[in-house]
Design an enzyme around this catalytic site. Structure first.
Site, PDB file in Angstrom:
ATOM      1  N   CYS A  36       5.759  41.376   8.696  1.00  0.00           N
ATOM      2  CA  CYS A  36       4.381  41.182   8.241  1.00  0.00           C
ATOM      3  C   CYS A  36       4.297  40.750   6.786  1.00  0.00           C
ATOM      4  CB  CYS A  36       3.550  42.444   8.471  1.00  0.00           C
ATOM      5  SG  CYS A  36       4.221  43.924   7.681  1.00  0.00           S
ATOM      6  N   GLU A  78      -0.428  54.028   3.615  1.00  0.00           N
ATOM      7  CA  GLU A  78       0.457  55.053   4.168  1.00  0.00           C
ATOM      8  C   GLU A  78       1.774  55.044   3.407  1.00  0.00           C
ATOM      9  OE1 GLU A  78       0.556  55.909   8.398  1.00  0.00           O
ATOM     10  OE2 GLU A  78      -0.979  54.382   8.741  1.00  0.00           O
TER      11      GLU A  78
END
Length: 522
Positions: free
Chosen positions: A310, A502
């Site tokens: 990504c 996160e």
């Protein structure tokens, strides 16, 4: 507290029989139906995937809900002992997990064995340590001018306050296919460390190693119902999981379109949602950088893991003064050093893309670039005897793997900034390299995107480096480097790249509810 445990998992793909893992037991899907699964290097069918539905999801959520009181009340040190045992078993079975991950996803065995699988174990150890030490709470003390001691009387007092982080309940963890086991462990470890129970729904494209993880969890002594894993499609299994009334929070990693749907479904039901979505990461390579270092790193950033990352360096902007030199060095080094083919060969840099459907997607962007008049180059080694053919859209035929889903290292230049090839996430071994002139123009081009996941800046001028890094709209920005990871730092994106952060303490925040506790001292 320490645990010693062993496990026997299948070492041959032919012995892998995937079943759902619900309440500590392996069960067939209630439909009795299975989805086809293929080895992307050969195109041959391998372990079928359960085609689970809402009934299977309901059974799994009920099991997780029933296990929550016990697991959330268990002392952190005891949860940590089980998690450390999981980590040990992952390490012990690293070679097997890496080999089967490669056959299921297409990545090289070397990459899986040296990066993916060790990181899986590291996540369990990291969060076992966090939960053993305890979550750091915020404390405050405030002198109040007056406090009601009766209906009509006030007295001075001191108000003391502290936060309390508590487990949320049942979590839904939905993971992608580019790092199959790694992404499961990245979510699972913090989720269960703080006392949640969960239902994991891995992608149906790459489910094998997540299934093997169920054997490791059971061998490590994970209580029944704490971790449930249900396999199947997003429509039949993922959507019912997100919508289930007893699921309190949802963590999803994947594409923007699916992420938008999950965000809408979960948000409308007042669930906590974490969305880690796609990216089209820019690099700004200034003429005063260490060009050799920049070229080498950007080759890795473009083609590692077949470009199925990504934060892949998919948009590379090079200052005009070194643009042609960068391209010359880039072409030469890729042709000399990037070997595409057999994922089990240690010399192979990347293998096939993950599926036939994804092969079609990647090559469709290559064809679009050609139709728009861009310069498209396939940077294969002309002396590689394993490369039998490269088609006009970049598909490669590899000797011994003629039916595999291989794409050549693809360099695209002379393309417009507005092209879909530049603006949309391709998620394959395709890179666009474009020139820029001024610092201001470079920043504008880098920020001209719907995404905002990651970026890199390259310059020997430290003032310029920091000045530019601070102006890029990305959740992570590297200076003179790429993917030098620190799991104690936040990870997430802006815009279409996601909604939350996160890793490390940020994961602990997401997977817990925070309470404020006030006491008065008169």
């Amino acid at each position: 507290m320490t645990k010693t445990c062993t496990v026997a998992i299948p070492t041959d793909m032919r012995d892998v029989k995937i079943r759902n893992y619900i309440n500590g037991e392996w069960v067939a899907p209630t439909t009795g139906q299975y989805l086809k699964n293929f080895n992307p290097a050969t195109g041959q069918e391998i372990a079928p995937i359960p085609d689970s539905n809402s009934t299977d999801i309901d059974h799994a959520v009920r099991a997780a809900k029933a296990a929550f009181p016990m697991w959330s009340a268990m002392p952190g040190v005891d949860r940590a002992a089980i998690m450390n045992c999981v980590a040990d078993l992952i390490d012990q079975n690293c070679a097997t997990l890496a080999a089967l991950e490669s056959q299921d996803q297409g990545k090289t065995v070397t990459s899986a064995a040296t990066i993916d699988i060790p990181k899986c174990a590291a996540y369990f150890r990291q969060f076992a340590k966090y939960v053993t030490e305890g979550i750091r709470e915020t404390e405050s003390s405030v002198k109040l001018g007056c406090t009601m001691s009766s209906i009509s009387k006030v007295v001075p007092s001191v108000q003391k306050a502290t936060t309390q982080h508590v487990a949320s309940g049942v979590a839904a963890l939905i993971t992608p296919w580019n790092f199959p086991l790694l992404m499961v462990c990245e979510k699972l470890a913090p989720c269960i460390a703080v006392g949640n129970t969960c239902v994991v729904k891995p992608t149906e494209i790459t489910s094998v190693t997540t299934y093997l993880l169920t054997h490791i969890l059971q061998a490590a002594g994970m209580p029944k119902g704490v971790v449930n894993i249900v396999f199947g499609s997003g429509v039949n299994a993922g959507e019912p999981l997100v919508k289930h009334r007893d699921v309190r929070l949802v963590s999803f990693t994947g594409g923007c379109v699916t992420g938008a749907k999950i965000g809408s479904l979960a948000g409308g039901l007042f669930k906590r949602v974490s969305l880690e979505l796609g990216g089209k990461s820019p690099s700004l390579i200034f003429s005063d950088c260490n060009l050799e270092h920049a070229v080498t790193t950007h080759i890795r950033g473009a083609f590692q893991n077949q470009g199925e990352i990504c934060i892949a360096a998919a948009r590379q902007y090079v200052q005009r003064g070194v643009y042609e030199k960068f391209l010359e060095m880039f072409r030469k080094q890729v042709r000399q050093e990037i070997c595409v083919g057999d994922p089990s060969n240690p010399k192979t840099f990347y293998g096939p893309v993950s599926s036939k459907q994804h092969l079609e997607k990647v090559t469709s962007y290559i064809r679009l670039a050609q139709e728009e008049g861009a310069k498209v180059e396939f940077l294969t080694n002309p002396n590689d005897p394993a490369v039998l053919n490269v088609s006009t859209d970049g598909r490669m035929t590899i000797k011994g793997f003629e039916n595999g889903y291989f794409v050549a290292p693809t360099l695209i230049t002379n393309i417009k900034q507005s092209s879909r090839v530049v603006q949309e996430e391709i998620f394959g071994p395709v890179v666009c390299v474009m020139p820029f002139d001024t610092e201001e123009e470079g920043i504008q081009l880098a920020n001209d995107t719907q995404y905002g996941l990651a970026a890199t800046v390259w310059s020997e001028d430290q003032n310029k480096l920091m000045r530019v890094m601070r102006q890029l709209n990305s959740g992570s920005v590297w200076g003179n480097g790429w993917l030098a990871w620190d799991d104690c730092m936040p990870f997430g994106g802006m815009g279409c790249s996601g909604t939350t952060r996160e890793h490390g303490p940020w994961s602990l925040e997401f997977y817990t509810e925070t309470k404020a506790l006030y006491t008065h001292v008169l």
